[in-house]
Motif scaffolding. Structure first.
Motif, PDB file in Angstrom:
ATOM      1  N   THR A  80      30.238 -53.058   2.908  1.00  0.00           N
ATOM      2  CA  THR A  80      29.040 -52.269   2.987  1.00  0.00           C
ATOM      3  C   THR A  80      28.425 -52.927   4.497  1.00  0.00           C
ATOM      4  O   THR A  80      27.511 -52.438   4.804  1.00  0.00           O
ATOM      5  N   ASP A  81      29.087 -54.096   4.709  1.00  0.00           N
ATOM      6  CA  ASP A  81      28.781 -54.670   6.047  1.00  0.00           C
ATOM      7  C   ASP A  81      29.359 -54.031   7.307  1.00  0.00           C
ATOM      8  O   ASP A  81      28.702 -53.902   8.461  1.00  0.00           O
ATOM      9  N   SER A  82      29.969 -52.942   7.021  1.00  0.00           N
ATOM     10  CA  SER A  82      30.600 -52.205   8.232  1.00  0.00           C
ATOM     11  C   SER A  82      29.576 -51.370   8.893  1.00  0.00           C
ATOM     12  O   SER A  82      28.591 -51.130   8.488  1.00  0.00           O
ATOM     13  N   GLY A  83      29.987 -51.113  10.251  1.00  0.00           N
ATOM     14  CA  GLY A  83      28.959 -50.653  11.098  1.00  0.00           C
ATOM     15  C   GLY A  83      29.032 -51.216  12.393  1.00  0.00           C
ATOM     16  O   GLY A  83      29.717 -51.975  12.878  1.00  0.00           O
ATOM     17  N   VAL A  84      27.870 -50.964  13.156  1.00  0.00           N
ATOM     18  CA  VAL A  84      27.478 -51.453  14.594  1.00  0.00           C
ATOM     19  C   VAL A  84      26.394 -52.526  14.464  1.00  0.00           C
ATOM     20  O   VAL A  84      25.365 -52.134  14.027  1.00  0.00           O
ATOM     21  N   TYR A  85      26.600 -53.911  14.954  1.00  0.00           N
ATOM     22  CA  TYR A  85      25.646 -54.680  15.165  1.00  0.00           C
ATOM     23  C   TYR A  85      24.882 -54.727  16.670  1.00  0.00           C
ATOM     24  O   TYR A  85      25.712 -55.076  17.365  1.00  0.00           O
ATOM     25  N   PHE A  86      23.708 -54.511  16.533  1.00  0.00           N
ATOM     26  CA  PHE A  86      23.086 -54.563  17.916  1.00  0.00           C
ATOM     27  C   PHE A  86      22.053 -55.636  18.131  1.00  0.00           C
ATOM     28  O   PHE A  86      21.540 -56.207  17.180  1.00  0.00           O
ATOM     29  N   CYS A  87      22.144 -56.429  19.252  1.00  0.00           N
ATOM     30  CA  CYS A  87      21.218 -57.248  19.771  1.00  0.00           C
ATOM     31  C   CYS A  87      20.324 -56.718  20.808  1.00  0.00           C
ATOM     32  O   CYS A  87      20.732 -55.742  21.318  1.00  0.00           O
ATOM     33  N   ALA A  88      19.060 -57.044  20.575  1.00  0.00           N
ATOM     34  CA  ALA A  88      18.059 -56.339  21.637  1.00  0.00           C
ATOM     35  C   ALA A  88      17.043 -57.475  21.885  1.00  0.00           C
ATOM     36  O   ALA A  88      16.591 -58.225  20.915  1.00  0.00           O
ATOM     37  N   GLY A 100       9.287 -52.185  25.946  1.00  0.00           N
ATOM     38  CA  GLY A 100      10.289 -52.237  24.729  1.00  0.00           C
ATOM     39  C   GLY A 100      11.388 -53.033  24.933  1.00  0.00           C
ATOM     40  O   GLY A 100      11.775 -53.649  25.673  1.00  0.00           O
ATOM     41  N   LEU A 101      12.267 -52.952  23.827  1.00  0.00           N
ATOM     42  CA  LEU A 101      13.432 -53.691  23.662  1.00  0.00           C
ATOM     43  C   LEU A 101      14.518 -53.365  24.588  1.00  0.00           C
ATOM     44  O   LEU A 101      14.712 -52.096  24.705  1.00  0.00           O
ATOM     45  N   THR A 102      15.161 -54.105  25.025  1.00  0.00           N
ATOM     46  CA  THR A 102      16.540 -53.558  25.969  1.00  0.00           C
ATOM     47  C   THR A 102      17.613 -54.033  24.875  1.00  0.00           C
ATOM     48  O   THR A 102      17.719 -55.200  24.324  1.00  0.00           O
ATOM     49  N   PHE A 103      18.603 -53.164  24.528  1.00  0.00           N
ATOM     50  CA  PHE A 103      19.760 -53.286  23.784  1.00  0.00           C
ATOM     51  C   PHE A 103      20.972 -53.633  24.291  1.00  0.00           C
ATOM     52  O   PHE A 103      21.357 -53.019  25.502  1.00  0.00           O
ATOM     53  N   GLY A 104      21.760 -54.467  23.744  1.00  0.00           N
ATOM     54  CA  GLY A 104      23.124 -54.655  24.026  1.00  0.00           C
ATOM     55  C   GLY A 104      24.071 -53.250  23.706  1.00  0.00           C
ATOM     56  O   GLY A 104      23.425 -52.314  22.769  1.00  0.00           O
ATOM     57  N   LYS A 105      25.254 -53.644  23.892  1.00  0.00           N
ATOM     58  CA  LYS A 105      26.216 -52.148  23.436  1.00  0.00           C
ATOM     59  C   LYS A 105      26.849 -52.287  21.996  1.00  0.00           C
ATOM     60  O   LYS A 105      27.286 -51.473  21.657  1.00  0.00           O
ATOM     61  N   GLY A 106      26.486 -53.582  21.526  1.00  0.00           N
ATOM     62  CA  GLY A 106      26.747 -53.651  20.018  1.00  0.00           C
ATOM     63  C   GLY A 106      28.237 -54.076  19.752  1.00  0.00           C
ATOM     64  O   GLY A 106      29.058 -54.125  20.737  1.00  0.00           O
ATOM     65  N   THR A 107      28.256 -54.600  18.500  1.00  0.00           N
ATOM     66  CA  THR A 107      29.813 -55.113  17.955  1.00  0.00           C
ATOM     67  C   THR A 107      29.937 -54.075  17.001  1.00  0.00           C
ATOM     68  O   THR A 107      29.077 -54.033  15.929  1.00  0.00           O
ATOM     69  N   HIS A 108      31.176 -53.261  16.899  1.00  0.00           N
ATOM     70  CA  HIS A 108      31.616 -52.386  15.936  1.00  0.00           C
ATOM     71  C   HIS A 108      32.366 -53.255  14.892  1.00  0.00           C
ATOM     72  O   HIS A 108      33.478 -53.630  15.323  1.00  0.00           O
ATOM     73  N   LEU A 109      31.879 -53.337  13.862  1.00  0.00           N
ATOM     74  CA  LEU A 109      32.582 -54.300  12.811  1.00  0.00           C
ATOM     75  C   LEU A 109      33.128 -53.146  11.494  1.00  0.00           C
ATOM     76  O   LEU A 109      32.542 -52.485  11.112  1.00  0.00           O
TER      77      LEU A 109
END
Lengths: 113, 113
Positions: A80-88, A100-109
């Motif tokens: 259930t931890d699968s998905g994309v993790y974003f830092c902003a 507003g927040l600026t997002f990174g492109k994410g880590t796909h886990l």
């Protein structure tokens, strides 16, 4: 503008493994958040952590603002931890215009059973 | 999240037609945001609002307008939809733009054909 870089871009692990996701940012920030986007597309706020360390169950995060990076730790991974993790992040000295927040492109886990 | 809803959840529209997406919140938060999410780009800010009738442009505002006549509603309008506006649109709310956590809606998947 501010640069937000996340690594690694992709990560495949077996269930039960631990992982560390990294977020580097290029300027001073007063807001840093970690989000999890699940496979159904929902964005869930994990941590608001402009500095210091926080823990929530199997997840923890540390931000070292002076060195401009943040780490997200996931222990004993579950499918259930699968998905994309974003830092902003939000710039400390942001004026008008593009707020507003600026997002990174994410880590796909992907957590495999 | 229960405190923020987006409508519609899915929409297919033709090029050149106007489209309005709605974000409704029950949290009485001052700040509201519209983001779009595209493969390879992460989430990018379109417009944001810092109060009733107070709005400003984000990073990718061309082709979009917004309105906020009530605290609880933030509308995003595509005046004349183009295929490049095919995307997933997310609304977010926050008590403060700089130093509070964001809560995201479930998203609207828009396809322009």
């Amino acid at each position: 503008g501010i640069q937000v870089e996340q690594s690694p871009p992709d990560l495949i692990l077996q269930e039960g493994a631990n992982s560390t996701l990294r977020c580097n940012f290029s300027d001073s920030v007063n807001n840093l958040q970690w989000f999890h986007q699940n496979p159904w597309g929902q964005l869930i706020n994990l941590f608001y952590i402009p500095s210091g360390t926080k823990q929530n169950g199997r997840l923890s995060a540390t931000t070292v603002a002076t060195e401009r990076y943040s780490l997200l730790y996931i222990s004993s991974s579950q499918t259930t931890d699968s998905g994309v993790y974003f830092c902003a992040v939000h710039l400390t000295y942001s004026g008008g215009g593009a707020d507003g927040l600026t997002f990174g492109k994410g880590t796909h886990l992907i957590i495999q059973p | 999240d229960a405190g923020i809803t987006q409508s519609p959840r899915h929409k297919v529209t033709e090029t050149g037609t106007p489209v309005t997406l709605r974000c409704h919140q029950t949290e009485n938060h001052r700040y509201m945001y519209w983001y779009r999410q595209d493969p390879g780009h992460g989430l990018r800010l379109i417009h944001y609002s810092y109060g009733v009738k107070d709005t400003d442009k984000g990073e990718v505002s061309d082709g979009y307008s917004v309105s906020r006549s009530k605290t609880e509603d933030f509308l995003l309008t595509l005046e004349s939809a183009t295929s490049s506006q095919t995307s997933v649109y997310f609304c977010a709310i926050s008590e403060s733009y700089g130093n509070y956590g964001y809560t995201f809606g479930s998203g609207t998947r828009l396809t322009v054909v």
